[in-house]
Design an enzyme around this catalytic site. Structure first.
Site, PDB file in Angstrom:
ATOM      1  N   ARG A   1      -3.741 -11.323  -4.312  1.00 29.98           N
ATOM      2  CA  ARG A   1      -4.687 -10.468  -4.251  1.00 29.98           C
ATOM      3  C   ARG A   1      -5.597 -10.353  -5.472  1.00 29.98           C
ATOM      4  O   ARG A   1      -5.290 -10.618  -6.755  1.00 29.98           O
ATOM      5  CB  ARG A   1      -4.095  -9.175  -4.041  1.00 29.98           C
ATOM      6  CG  ARG A   1      -3.604  -8.812  -2.476  1.00 29.98           C
ATOM      7  CD  ARG A   1      -4.646  -8.803  -1.449  1.00 29.98           C
ATOM      8  NE  ARG A   1      -4.190  -8.702  -0.226  1.00 29.98           N
ATOM      9  CZ  ARG A   1      -4.127  -9.483   0.807  1.00 29.98           C
ATOM     10  NH1 ARG A   1      -4.150 -10.892   0.564  1.00 29.98           N
ATOM     11  NH2 ARG A   1      -3.554  -9.142   2.005  1.00 29.98           N
TER      12      ARG A   1
ATOM     13  N   HIS B   1     -10.521 -16.598   1.026  1.00 29.33           N
ATOM     14  CA  HIS B   1      -9.548 -16.027   1.776  1.00 29.33           C
ATOM     15  C   HIS B   1      -8.923 -16.607   2.798  1.00 29.33           C
ATOM     16  O   HIS B   1      -8.851 -16.293   3.978  1.00 29.33           O
ATOM     17  CB  HIS B   1      -9.749 -14.559   2.017  1.00 29.33           C
ATOM     18  CG  HIS B   1      -8.552 -13.508   2.102  1.00 29.33           C
ATOM     19  ND1 HIS B   1      -8.540 -12.261   1.817  1.00 29.33           N
ATOM     20  CD2 HIS B   1      -7.195 -13.930   2.830  1.00 29.33           C
ATOM     21  CE1 HIS B   1      -7.380 -12.042   2.181  1.00 29.33           C
ATOM     22  NE2 HIS B   1      -6.453 -12.687   2.595  1.00 29.33           N
TER      23      HIS B   1
HETATM   24  P1  NDP Z   1       6.713  -9.912  -0.263  1.00 26.53           P
HETATM   25  O1  NDP Z   1       6.672  -8.540  -0.054  1.00 26.53           O
HETATM   26  O2  NDP Z   1       7.708 -10.754   0.742  1.00 26.53           O
HETATM   27  O3  NDP Z   1       6.874 -10.436  -1.635  1.00 26.53           O
HETATM   28  C1  NDP Z   1       6.227  -9.832  -2.743  1.00 26.53           C
HETATM   29  C2  NDP Z   1       7.086 -10.207  -4.013  1.00 26.53           C
HETATM   30  O4  NDP Z   1       6.422  -9.542  -5.008  1.00 26.53           O
HETATM   31  C3  NDP Z   1       8.690  -9.729  -4.011  1.00 26.53           C
HETATM   32  O5  NDP Z   1       9.190 -10.954  -4.716  1.00 26.53           O
HETATM   33  C4  NDP Z   1       8.476  -8.541  -5.044  1.00 26.53           C
HETATM   34  O6  NDP Z   1       9.741  -8.354  -5.823  1.00 26.53           O
HETATM   35  C5  NDP Z   1       7.321  -9.171  -5.834  1.00 26.53           C
HETATM   36  N1  NDP Z   1       6.927  -7.759  -6.584  1.00 26.53           N
HETATM   37  C6  NDP Z   1       6.106  -6.902  -5.995  1.00 26.53           C
HETATM   38  N2  NDP Z   1       5.907  -5.944  -6.866  1.00 26.53           N
HETATM   39  C7  NDP Z   1       6.286  -6.474  -7.960  1.00 26.53           C
HETATM   40  C8  NDP Z   1       6.176  -5.977  -9.496  1.00 26.53           C
HETATM   41  N3  NDP Z   1       5.539  -4.793  -9.815  1.00 26.53           N
HETATM   42  N4  NDP Z   1       6.541  -6.836 -10.310  1.00 26.53           N
HETATM   43  C9  NDP Z   1       6.927  -7.971 -10.055  1.00 26.53           C
HETATM   44  N5  NDP Z   1       7.414  -8.302  -8.919  1.00 26.53           N
HETATM   45  C10 NDP Z   1       6.853  -7.581  -7.715  1.00 26.53           C
HETATM   46  O7  NDP Z   1       5.267 -10.455   0.061  1.00 26.53           O
HETATM   47  P2  NDP Z   1       4.753 -11.789   0.736  1.00 26.53           P
HETATM   48  O8  NDP Z   1       5.548 -13.007  -0.051  1.00 26.53           O
HETATM   49  O9  NDP Z   1       5.012 -11.990   2.220  1.00 26.53           O
HETATM   50  O10 NDP Z   1       3.160 -11.834   0.397  1.00 26.53           O
HETATM   51  C11 NDP Z   1       2.689 -11.639  -0.785  1.00 26.53           C
HETATM   52  C12 NDP Z   1       1.541 -11.475  -0.949  1.00 26.53           C
HETATM   53  O11 NDP Z   1       0.519 -12.483  -0.403  1.00 26.53           O
HETATM   54  C13 NDP Z   1       0.712 -10.380   0.137  1.00 26.53           C
HETATM   55  O12 NDP Z   1       1.310  -9.133  -0.491  1.00 26.53           O
HETATM   56  C14 NDP Z   1      -0.595 -10.607   0.187  1.00 26.53           C
HETATM   57  O13 NDP Z   1      -1.166  -9.743  -0.798  1.00 26.53           O
HETATM   58  C15 NDP Z   1      -0.844 -12.161  -0.152  1.00 26.53           C
HETATM   59  N6  NDP Z   1      -1.293 -12.969   1.167  1.00 26.53           N
HETATM   60  C16 NDP Z   1      -2.346 -13.803   0.757  1.00 26.53           C
HETATM   61  C17 NDP Z   1      -2.646 -14.623   2.047  1.00 26.53           C
HETATM   62  C18 NDP Z   1      -3.936 -15.311   1.807  1.00 26.53           C
HETATM   63  O14 NDP Z   1      -4.399 -15.869   2.882  1.00 26.53           O
HETATM   64  N7  NDP Z   1      -4.429 -15.368   0.492  1.00 26.53           N
HETATM   65  C19 NDP Z   1      -1.950 -14.587   3.128  1.00 26.53           C
HETATM   66  C20 NDP Z   1      -0.698 -13.619   3.070  1.00 26.53           C
HETATM   67  C21 NDP Z   1      -0.398 -12.917   2.091  1.00 26.53           C
HETATM   68  P3  NDP Z   1      11.105  -8.274  -5.172  1.00 26.53           P
HETATM   69  O15 NDP Z   1      11.360  -9.291  -4.285  1.00 26.53           O
HETATM   70  O16 NDP Z   1      11.936  -7.947  -6.344  1.00 26.53           O
HETATM   71  O17 NDP Z   1      10.889  -6.922  -4.002  1.00 26.53           O
HETATM   72  C1  OXD Z   2      -2.531 -11.359   4.864  1.00 26.11           C
HETATM   73  C2  OXD Z   2      -3.680 -11.961   4.307  1.00 26.11           C
HETATM   74  O1  OXD Z   2      -2.264 -10.485   4.055  1.00 26.11           O
HETATM   75  O2  OXD Z   2      -4.222 -12.779   5.155  1.00 26.11           O
HETATM   76  O3  OXD Z   2      -2.146 -11.552   5.651  1.00 26.11           O
HETATM   77  O4  OXD Z   2      -4.132 -12.034   3.200  1.00 26.11           O
END
Ligand code: NDP
Ligand code: OXD
Length: 309
Positions: free
Chosen positions: A224, A272
């Protein structure tokens, strides 16, 4: 009859209608799928932030809101949302992210941009190191970060991952916590950001953390836009501390035409598109969650409203 309201925007209706109906039928669910159910009779809401529905208070009998997006920062703080919220974990989306991240890591690793711009006739042999000599760090080891870290390790990269909680992932050096972050940054020749947008991750990559990266590091941000302090990144790019950044997500989307990222020679902007939710695979996830809810099983991919992801 189970009333499912498709509130993920008219632009998505054509793509999702048939896959959803097929998956509901496969799960033997007696569903009325529509873009216009009466609020009090709606059992489930399929949501996307681009859709029109933002006030959930009239949907007093709704059992769950099912997001088509993985990132939920635009809904998680919605005070009218009193029912459970599930985010999207879609094998198609995950595969897309693995391809985008692996492709851009290999592009940096092999210096593909530099090689392409050297079509001058000079026999200038650039021999890249092997992937095992290239250190990549993935911040965020959730569904997407974990899949990407694993894929990068399979290619042969020297992969470090970092998350909030401790992890064990084959082939990946897993770190967590504040000290873990410094270690993870110090070695990151290529840094991949796959964290969600939450108050805790806002501007995580600030001037001080950029300075912890090795000279000439490259950054991929498919997570993000809020993860990065844009002014600090531009300053680090201008003094060549960061060699290049490929950015897919931004604080404001679409990225405004006059944004400095567009014109910067060491920034690649992608709009995106790193990973898109795929209707065929996502419809299965939606149907599975409705089946679970209807038979009293726990929902998959519930969002922790306190953590924000
Ligand atoms: P998940 O919720 O599965 O994973 C999030 C990860 O971030 C977890 O490992 C979590 O840690 C870690 N995390 C969250 N907060 C913190 C913090 N404060 N400090 C350290 N680690 C942290 O999400 P996804 O993997 O499914 O997706 C990640 C992001 O990718 C989405 O939230 C979205 O913003 C982005 N995205 C972008 C897309 C694009 O097209 N560009 C498409 C889809 C998603 P823990 O495992 O310990 O909870
Ligand atoms: C999602 C994205 O969060 O597309 O699914 O960024």
């Amino acid at each position: 009859m189970i009333n499912v309201l498709f509130a993920a925007g008219p632009e998505n209706w054509a793509d999702y209608q048939a896959p959803l109906r097929a998956c509901f039928a496969r799960e033997d669910l007696n569903v009325a799928l529509s873009t216009s159910h009466a609020a009090a009779e709606t059992d489930y809401i399929i949501y996307a932030p681009s859709g029109p529905l933002q006030d959930f208070s009239p949907y007093r009998n709704c059992k769950a809101v099912l997001s088509l997006w993985a990132g939920v920062e635009r809904i998680v703080g919605n005070q009218s949302l009193t029912m459970p919220l599930c985010r999207m974990v879609d094998p198609g989306l995950t595969q897309g992210m693995v391809e985008w991240v692996s492709g851009h890591c290999l592009r940096y690793h092999l210096n593909i941009d530099g090689t392409l711009s050297r079509q001058s006739g000079a026999w200038d042999r650039y021999v890249p190191p092997l992937a095992s000599e290239r250190r990549v760090t993935v911040l965020g080891l959730g569904q997407l970060g974990q899949a990407c870290a694993t894929a990068l390790a399979r290619i042969g990269f020297d992969v470090t991952g970092w998350a909030r909680s401790a992890k064990a992932i084959a082939g990946v050096r897993c770190l967590h916590g504040v000290d873990g972050l410094s270690d993870a940054l110090r070695t990151a020749e290529i840094l991949v950001l796959l964290l969600p947008d939450t108050p805790d991750t806002d501007t995580l990559i600030n001037a001080q953390r950029l300075a912890q990266l090795p000279q000439g590091a490259r950054i991929l941000n498919p997570g993000r836009g809020t993860l990065i302090d844009d002014a600090a990144l531009l300053a680090a790019l201008d003094r060549d501390h960061i060699a290049h950044a490929t950015l897919d997500v931004f604080r404001q989307e679409p990225l405004p035409p006059d944004h400095l990222y567009w014109a910067h020679p060491n920034v690649t902007v992608t709009p995106h598109i790193a990973a898109e939710t795929r209707p065929e695979t996502a419809a299965r996830v939606i149907a599975e969650n409705i089946r679970r809810s209807e038979s009293g099983e726990p929902l998959l991919y519930l969002v922790d409203r306190a953590l924000g992801y």
